[in-house]
Design a protein around this motif. Structure first.
Motif, PDB file in Angstrom:
ATOM      1  N   GLN A 184       0.829  -1.195   0.000  1.00  0.00           N
ATOM      2  CA  GLN A 184       0.000   0.000   0.000  1.00  0.00           C
ATOM      3  C   GLN A 184       0.872   1.258   0.000  1.00  0.00           C
ATOM      4  O   GLN A 184       1.903   1.311   0.675  1.00  0.00           O
ATOM      5  CB  GLN A 184      -0.911   0.027   1.236  1.00  0.00           C
ATOM      6  N   ARG A 185       0.423   2.247  -0.743  1.00  0.00           N
ATOM      7  CA  ARG A 185       1.196   3.485  -0.803  1.00  0.00           C
ATOM      8  C   ARG A 185       1.267   4.167   0.556  1.00  0.00           C
ATOM      9  O   ARG A 185       2.277   4.770   0.909  1.00  0.00           O
ATOM     10  CB  ARG A 185       0.578   4.445  -1.828  1.00  0.00           C
ATOM     11  N   ARG A 186       0.212   4.050   1.351  1.00  0.00           N
ATOM     12  CA  ARG A 186       0.221   4.687   2.664  1.00  0.00           C
ATOM     13  C   ARG A 186       1.275   4.070   3.582  1.00  0.00           C
ATOM     14  O   ARG A 186       1.897   4.775   4.377  1.00  0.00           O
ATOM     15  CB  ARG A 186      -1.165   4.600   3.304  1.00  0.00           C
ATOM     16  N   VAL A 187       1.467   2.788   3.474  1.00  0.00           N
ATOM     17  CA  VAL A 187       2.489   2.130   4.296  1.00  0.00           C
ATOM     18  C   VAL A 187       3.880   2.530   3.814  1.00  0.00           C
ATOM     19  O   VAL A 187       4.776   2.803   4.618  1.00  0.00           O
ATOM     20  CB  VAL A 187       2.311   0.594   4.256  1.00  0.00           C
ATOM     21  N   GLN A 188       4.055   2.600   2.511  1.00  0.00           N
ATOM     22  CA  GLN A 188       5.348   3.022   1.969  1.00  0.00           C
ATOM     23  C   GLN A 188       5.674   4.449   2.387  1.00  0.00           C
ATOM     24  O   GLN A 188       6.825   4.754   2.764  1.00  0.00           O
ATOM     25  CB  GLN A 188       5.324   2.903   0.444  1.00  0.00           C
ATOM     26  N   LEU A 189       4.670   5.333   2.366  1.00  0.00           N
ATOM     27  CA  LEU A 189       4.895   6.714   2.782  1.00  0.00           C
ATOM     28  C   LEU A 189       5.200   6.795   4.276  1.00  0.00           C
ATOM     29  O   LEU A 189       6.068   7.560   4.699  1.00  0.00           O
ATOM     30  CB  LEU A 189       3.674   7.563   2.444  1.00  0.00           C
ATOM     31  N   TYR A 190       4.509   5.995   5.063  1.00  0.00           N
ATOM     32  CA  TYR A 190       4.796   5.975   6.497  1.00  0.00           C
ATOM     33  C   TYR A 190       6.243   5.539   6.744  1.00  0.00           C
ATOM     34  O   TYR A 190       6.950   6.124   7.590  1.00  0.00           O
ATOM     35  CB  TYR A 190       3.832   5.033   7.218  1.00  0.00           C
ATOM     36  N   ARG A 191       6.690   4.518   6.046  1.00  0.00           N
ATOM     37  CA  ARG A 191       8.073   4.049   6.198  1.00  0.00           C
ATOM     38  C   ARG A 191       9.069   5.166   5.878  1.00  0.00           C
ATOM     39  O   ARG A 191      10.112   5.301   6.528  1.00  0.00           O
ATOM     40  CB  ARG A 191       8.322   2.858   5.273  1.00  0.00           C
ATOM     41  N   GLN A 192       8.737   5.990   4.887  1.00  0.00           N
ATOM     42  CA  GLN A 192       9.624   7.095   4.503  1.00  0.00           C
ATOM     43  C   GLN A 192       9.573   8.243   5.510  1.00  0.00           C
ATOM     44  O   GLN A 192      10.576   8.939   5.719  1.00  0.00           O
ATOM     45  CB  GLN A 192       9.240   7.585   3.113  1.00  0.00           C
ATOM     46  N   LEU A 193       8.407   8.441   6.131  1.00  0.00           N
ATOM     47  CA  LEU A 193       8.252   9.530   7.097  1.00  0.00           C
ATOM     48  C   LEU A 193       8.873   9.203   8.457  1.00  0.00           C
ATOM     49  O   LEU A 193       9.413  10.093   9.136  1.00  0.00           O
ATOM     50  CB  LEU A 193       6.766   9.840   7.302  1.00  0.00           C
ATOM     51  N   ALA A 194       8.764   7.963   8.872  1.00  0.00           N
ATOM     52  CA  ALA A 194       9.119   7.569  10.236  1.00  0.00           C
ATOM     53  C   ALA A 194      10.517   8.015  10.686  1.00  0.00           C
ATOM     54  O   ALA A 194      10.674   8.451  11.836  1.00  0.00           O
ATOM     55  CB  ALA A 194       8.968   6.060  10.385  1.00  0.00           C
ATOM     56  N   PRO A 195      11.531   7.979   9.837  1.00  0.00           N
ATOM     57  CA  PRO A 195      12.853   8.430  10.308  1.00  0.00           C
ATOM     58  C   PRO A 195      12.921   9.932  10.592  1.00  0.00           C
ATOM     59  O   PRO A 195      13.828  10.389  11.296  1.00  0.00           O
ATOM     60  CB  PRO A 195      13.784   8.051   9.148  1.00  0.00           C
ATOM     61  N   HIS A 196      11.974  10.698  10.071  1.00  0.00           N
ATOM     62  CA  HIS A 196      12.042  12.153  10.183  1.00  0.00           C
ATOM     63  C   HIS A 196      10.894  12.761  10.998  1.00  0.00           C
ATOM     64  O   HIS A 196      10.924  13.953  11.312  1.00  0.00           O
ATOM     65  CB  HIS A 196      12.012  12.779   8.778  1.00  0.00           C
ATOM     66  N   LEU A 197       9.895  11.931  11.329  1.00  0.00           N
ATOM     67  CA  LEU A 197       8.704  12.449  12.004  1.00  0.00           C
ATOM     68  C   LEU A 197       8.253  11.453  13.059  1.00  0.00           C
ATOM     69  O   LEU A 197       8.132  10.257  12.788  1.00  0.00           O
ATOM     70  CB  LEU A 197       7.578  12.667  10.981  1.00  0.00           C
ATOM     71  N   GLN A 198       8.013  11.954  14.258  1.00  0.00           N
ATOM     72  CA  GLN A 198       7.534  11.094  15.334  1.00  0.00           C
ATOM     73  C   GLN A 198       6.050  10.776  15.106  1.00  0.00           C
ATOM     74  O   GLN A 198       5.194  11.646  15.217  1.00  0.00           O
ATOM     75  CB  GLN A 198       7.710  11.782  16.687  1.00  0.00           C
ATOM     76  N   VAL A 199       5.759   9.525  14.774  1.00  0.00           N
ATOM     77  CA  VAL A 199       4.392   9.091  14.507  1.00  0.00           C
ATOM     78  C   VAL A 199       4.032   7.972  15.478  1.00  0.00           C
ATOM     79  O   VAL A 199       4.697   6.937  15.507  1.00  0.00           O
ATOM     80  CB  VAL A 199       4.217   8.585  13.060  1.00  0.00           C
ATOM     81  N   ASP A 200       3.000   8.176  16.280  1.00  0.00           N
ATOM     82  CA  ASP A 200       2.495   7.133  17.166  1.00  0.00           C
ATOM     83  C   ASP A 200       1.403   6.371  16.432  1.00  0.00           C
ATOM     84  O   ASP A 200       0.401   6.962  15.993  1.00  0.00           O
ATOM     85  CB  ASP A 200       1.932   7.739  18.449  1.00  0.00           C
TER      86      ASP A 200
END
Length: 342
Positions: A184-200
């Motif tokens: 899923q594109r949303r999971v791929q985007l989350y993987r890319q965001l996680a190193p730079h953004l704190q996401v709970d």
């Protein structure tokens, strides 16, 4: 020889004549009172909408006669009684039960000229079996703006008075997700965001489910909510945007249809669209670097608008009656798959 008065038989005949005249006058008056005045149309009849199988359950809700009145729709009766097939003004079929074959189309018993409605709030990516449904349905009920019965997941309505207070924002970004698949594109985007953004991350996917009454209070403590749709399709904007973010009082970061589609439903400064950034790192930097005054502009709409959710299938089906007088008779979706997956 003169008579001083009338005999008994003459008096009875006179009284009978008077009584008959009075009865005729009374009947004439009742007829006048019961007649429809010239130029005043008779009230439209109550429409009967037969729901062939209630969505996602074998136990439909109670459907009293005032069901649609409670949603502001008069002269509209919902029923799940299959014996009404021959007389119903329209029959609505929810696609999930057709897809899983929990429900079957009563084609052999279909009354001539009866409108059939295809209903679905799912995206094309999760809708299968449409190719066998061509040439059957007259109207469509869905979140698509070009549907015959357009029912969005939510909308913003004018609001008077102060906006509901917001709790203190203690964390940066939240995401509630149950269906977590790497493709899923949303999971791929989350993987890319996680190193730079704190996401709970909450939900079954992370073994941190939130109870029904816990979701909004939990999300409200965050500055941002990842309103990532499970698939990107025309007009597909779900409760992830309306309820999980806007109703919770946080700023949605949206992944879905293009920005212009969101702007058809909400102010342009009520959300952050991922397509406005070249990379996930640029998006993360924008969110982390946002100052308080700019952040508050994303919530300014709350002073004049409020969120109305359309989550109840009873309200969705009552909308058929609202649109009924304006819908094209004789229309048939010969290629339902081609239309929906456009």
């Amino acid at each position: 020889m003169n008579q001083a008065g009338c005999g008994p038989s003459q008096r009875l005949r006179a009284l009978g004549a008077l009584a008959g005249a009075a009865l005729l006058s009374a009947l004439w008056l009742l007829w006048l009172l019961g007649s429809t005045p010239v130029g005043v149309p008779a009230p439209p009849p109550t429409l009967v909408i037969l729901v062939w199988h209630w969505p996602f359950t074998d136990r439909p809700p109670e459907l009293p006669s005032n069901t649609c009145i409670s949603y502001g729709v008069a002269r509209c009766h919902l029923s799940t009684d299959h014996s009404l097939l021959a007389s119903a003004d329209a029959v609505v079929f929810h696609h999930r039960e057709l897809q899983t074959q929990q429900a079957r189309l009563p084609l052999a018993s279909r009354p001539r000229g009866q409108p059939w409605v295809w209903a679905s709030m799912e995206s094309p990516s999760h809708t299968h079996g449409l190719s066998r449904l061509g040439g059957i349905f007259n109207w469509v009920l869905s979140y698509r703006q070009d549907s015959d019965i357009f029912v969005p997941y939510g909308r913003l309505e004018p609001h008077e008075g102060p906006a509901p207070p917001l709790p203190a924002k203690k964390r940066v970004a939240a995401w509630v997700v149950s269906n977590f698949r790497e493709r899923q594109r949303r999971v791929q985007l989350y993987r890319q965001l996680a190193p730079h953004l704190q996401v709970d991350v909450f939900g079954r996917a992370n073994r941190k489910p939130l109870c029904a009454n816990c979701l909004l209070p939990t999300v409200a403590r965050y500055l941002f909510y990842l309103s990532f749709e499970n698939s990107q399709h025309r007009d597909y904007i779900t409760e992830k945007f309306w309820r999980n973010a806007l109703a919770a009082g946080t700023v949605p970061v949206v992944l879905g249809p293009p920005r212009a589609t969101y702007e058809a439903f909400a102010p342009a400064d009520a959300f952050v669209h991922v397509d406005d950034f070249g990379t996930a790192q640029e998006l993360a930097s924008f969110l982390v670097g946002m100052n308080e005054s700019r952040y508050r502009r994303y919530l300014a709409w709350r002073a004049r608008l409020r969120v109305r959710l359309f989550e109840d299938w009873r309200e969705r089906f009552c909308a058929i009656c609202t649109r009924y007088p304006y819908l094209p008779r004789g229309q048939v979706y010969e290629d339902l798959k081609g239309w929906f997956q456009d």
